[in-house]
Design an enzyme around this catalytic site. Structure first.
Site, PDB file in Angstrom:
ATOM      1  N   ASP A  65       0.825  -1.216   0.000  1.00  0.00           N
ATOM      2  CA  ASP A  65       0.000   0.000   0.000  1.00  0.00           C
ATOM      3  C   ASP A  65       0.855   1.259   0.000  1.00  0.00           C
ATOM      4  O   ASP A  65       0.462   2.279  -0.569  1.00  0.00           O
ATOM      5  CB  ASP A  65      -0.971  -0.008   1.189  1.00  0.00           C
ATOM      6  CG  ASP A  65      -2.300  -0.648   0.819  1.00  0.00           C
ATOM      7  OD1 ASP A  65      -2.836  -0.315  -0.250  1.00  0.00           O
ATOM      8  OD2 ASP A  65      -2.792  -1.493   1.587  1.00  0.00           O
ATOM      9  N   GLU A  96      -5.130   4.790  -0.691  1.00  0.00           N
ATOM     10  CA  GLU A  96      -3.959   3.911  -0.483  1.00  0.00           C
ATOM     11  C   GLU A  96      -3.181   4.349   0.756  1.00  0.00           C
ATOM     12  O   GLU A  96      -2.655   3.520   1.501  1.00  0.00           O
ATOM     13  CB  GLU A  96      -3.025   3.924  -1.699  1.00  0.00           C
ATOM     14  CG  GLU A  96      -3.645   3.505  -3.031  1.00  0.00           C
ATOM     15  CD  GLU A  96      -4.128   2.067  -3.084  1.00  0.00           C
ATOM     16  OE1 GLU A  96      -4.197   1.385  -2.058  1.00  0.00           O
ATOM     17  OE2 GLU A  96      -4.460   1.638  -4.211  1.00  0.00           O
ATOM     18  N   HIS A  99      -5.054   3.083   3.660  1.00  0.00           N
ATOM     19  CA  HIS A  99      -4.802   1.639   3.821  1.00  0.00           C
ATOM     20  C   HIS A  99      -3.470   1.410   4.540  1.00  0.00           C
ATOM     21  O   HIS A  99      -3.399   0.647   5.497  1.00  0.00           O
ATOM     22  CB  HIS A  99      -4.724   0.933   2.456  1.00  0.00           C
ATOM     23  CG  HIS A  99      -5.996   0.988   1.672  1.00  0.00           C
ATOM     24  ND1 HIS A  99      -6.062   0.585   0.363  1.00  0.00           N
ATOM     25  CD2 HIS A  99      -7.241   1.406   1.996  1.00  0.00           C
ATOM     26  CE1 HIS A  99      -7.303   0.735  -0.081  1.00  0.00           C
ATOM     27  NE2 HIS A  99      -8.034   1.236   0.888  1.00  0.00           N
ATOM     28  N   TYR A 103      -2.957  -0.476   8.805  1.00  0.00           N
ATOM     29  CA  TYR A 103      -2.271  -1.639   9.387  1.00  0.00           C
ATOM     30  C   TYR A 103      -1.567  -1.229  10.680  1.00  0.00           C
ATOM     31  O   TYR A 103      -1.496  -1.998  11.632  1.00  0.00           O
ATOM     32  CB  TYR A 103      -1.259  -2.237   8.403  1.00  0.00           C
ATOM     33  CG  TYR A 103      -1.880  -2.631   7.077  1.00  0.00           C
ATOM     34  CD1 TYR A 103      -2.739  -3.721   6.993  1.00  0.00           C
ATOM     35  CD2 TYR A 103      -1.601  -1.922   5.916  1.00  0.00           C
ATOM     36  CE1 TYR A 103      -3.318  -4.075   5.778  1.00  0.00           C
ATOM     37  CE2 TYR A 103      -2.176  -2.273   4.701  1.00  0.00           C
ATOM     38  CZ  TYR A 103      -3.025  -3.339   4.635  1.00  0.00           C
ATOM     39  OH  TYR A 103      -3.589  -3.692   3.443  1.00  0.00           O
ATOM     40  N   GLU A 164      -2.798  -4.730  -7.194  1.00  0.00           N
ATOM     41  CA  GLU A 164      -4.128  -4.575  -6.585  1.00  0.00           C
ATOM     42  C   GLU A 164      -4.899  -5.886  -6.467  1.00  0.00           C
ATOM     43  O   GLU A 164      -5.525  -6.151  -5.451  1.00  0.00           O
ATOM     44  CB  GLU A 164      -4.992  -3.629  -7.445  1.00  0.00           C
ATOM     45  CG  GLU A 164      -4.482  -2.225  -7.631  1.00  0.00           C
ATOM     46  CD  GLU A 164      -4.738  -1.334  -6.435  1.00  0.00           C
ATOM     47  OE1 GLU A 164      -5.327  -1.812  -5.445  1.00  0.00           O
ATOM     48  OE2 GLU A 164      -4.341  -0.165  -6.488  1.00  0.00           O
ATOM     49  N   HIS A 201     -10.287  -0.715  -7.327  1.00  0.00           N
ATOM     50  CA  HIS A 201      -9.061  -0.204  -7.959  1.00  0.00           C
ATOM     51  C   HIS A 201      -8.632  -1.126  -9.103  1.00  0.00           C
ATOM     52  O   HIS A 201      -8.265  -0.672 -10.179  1.00  0.00           O
ATOM     53  CB  HIS A 201      -7.904  -0.130  -6.949  1.00  0.00           C
ATOM     54  CG  HIS A 201      -8.152   0.822  -5.818  1.00  0.00           C
ATOM     55  ND1 HIS A 201      -7.275   0.968  -4.767  1.00  0.00           N
ATOM     56  CD2 HIS A 201      -9.176   1.671  -5.570  1.00  0.00           C
ATOM     57  CE1 HIS A 201      -7.760   1.879  -3.923  1.00  0.00           C
ATOM     58  NE2 HIS A 201      -8.906   2.306  -4.382  1.00  0.00           N
TER      59      HIS A 201
HETATM   60 MN   MN3 Z   1      -4.629  -0.223  -1.047  1.00  0.00          MN
HETATM   61 MN   MN3 Z   2      -5.417  -0.114  -4.282  1.00  0.00          MN
END
Ligand code: MN3
Ligand code: MN3
Length: 327
Positions: A65, A96, A99, A103, A164, A201
């Site tokens: 990501d 992104e 994302h 984590y 992706e 995506h």
């Molecule tokens: Mn992502």
């Molecule tokens: Mn993506």
């Protein structure tokens, strides 16, 4: 003298930009709306091997990501003519970054600072992860020039779709597998939001790749390059899978899931599947298929999420793929 154009959303530039824009907006979320700390007891109940596998999987996902946000989306955007398509990519680029951050939101609730430091060091040193990142990045870097060939653009878009729709899934397997059995469920809510985004995506960038493919001077040669790249990455995925899943006994099942998603990536780019898939672990498919969540491209927000207004539930057909096609 160059004339600068303003994006005009009142005139459609193609028949899909507005639809993708709206779908992306519907799926908007941020990591801090979720509460992974609910998983602390579940985390403690996992074996040390399982915890290690989970941390490594999320570490690897963070790397992908990061690459997609920092390099993939911005470099691709530079070579897309439609201003509306550029806007869709800009939105995806921002997601992104969410994302990649999310984590860390999971890590900070289940892992110690020392653990977290170890994971990020492991990511930097793991040869399979580094191979994934450097292989994809090689195609993104070619987009750094203003004057590139149609094939360079096609391969850059394909590299993005492979990331992706294919390369994430060796990492997504473990949170889905655990969640399907009632473990790490709150963290899986975040993972499922990421999967829903990656799904759209892959479809969108896949469409851009298909547009370019039609204009290639030698499409067959370019397709062969793509298949070679896919196979190179596939071999690496198998080794990566062995490294992180052997201790928890899931290697064979993850490899099956990797092939299933490799085929999905090919289909997003308009090609036939090439990998033979026998049976994907139903727990992992069920990990997505809970009453409160949907992953598919046309899904709305999770019912766990207060702003949800309209819910489209997953159906079994969403997971059906033709496994008879194989090379
Ligand atoms: Mn992502
Ligand atoms: Mn993506």
């Amino acid at each position: 003298m160059k004339q600068y154009k303003a994006v005009n959303w009142n005139e459609p530039e193609n028949d899909y930009a507005l639809m993708f824009w709206e779908q992306n907006i519907k799926q908007f979320w941020i990591d801090t709306e979720y509460i992974p700390s609910k998983d602390i007891d579940s985390w403690k109940s996992l074996s040390p091997e399982m915890r290690e596998c989970y941390k490594k999987a999320l570490g690897g996902l963070t790397l992908l990501d990061t690459l997609q946000s920092n390099t993939g989306m911005p470099k691709i955007m530079d070579h897309i003519d439609s201003l509306q398509n550029k806007s869709v990519l800009a939105y995806m680029c921002m997601m992104e970054a969410i994302h990649a951050k999310s984590y860390s939101t999971i890590f900070t609730t289940v892992a110690t600072s020392r653990d977290i430091e170890d994971i990020f060091n492991w990511v930097q040193q793991n040869k399979y992860l580094q191979f994934k990142a450097s292989t994809i990045d090689k195609y993104y870097r070619r987009l750094a020039d203003t004057d590139i060939s149609k094939e360079d653009l096609f391969m850059g878009l394909c590299a993005s779709v492979l990331l992706e729709s294919f390369l994430f899934y060796s990492g997504f397997f473990i949170p889905l597998w655990l969640c399907g059995q009632g473990h790490m469920v709150a963290s899986a809510d975040i993972i499922k939001k990421i999967i829903a985004d990656e799904s759209i995506h892959g479809v969108f960038v896949g469409l851009l790749a298909q547009d370019v493919y039609k204009k290639l001077p030698n499409p067959e040669a370019s397709k062969e390059k793509l298949v070679n790249l896919m196979n190179e990455l596939y071999e690496n995925e198998l080794k990566y899978t062995e490294e992180i899943y052997t201790d928890v006994g899931l290697t064979a099942e993850v490899k099956e899931y990797v092939r299933y998603n490799a085929n999905k990536a090919l289909m997003n780019m308009g090609f036939e599947p090439i990998f033979k898939v026998k049976r994907v672990n139903p727990i992992v498919l069920n990990g997505l298929n809970v009453e409160t969540t949907q992953h598919d491209f046309f899904s709305k927000k999770s019912t766990n999420y207060e702003k949800a207004t309209e819910i489209v539930h997953l159906r079994d057909e969403d997971f059906v793929m033709d496994t008879s096609i194989a090379v």
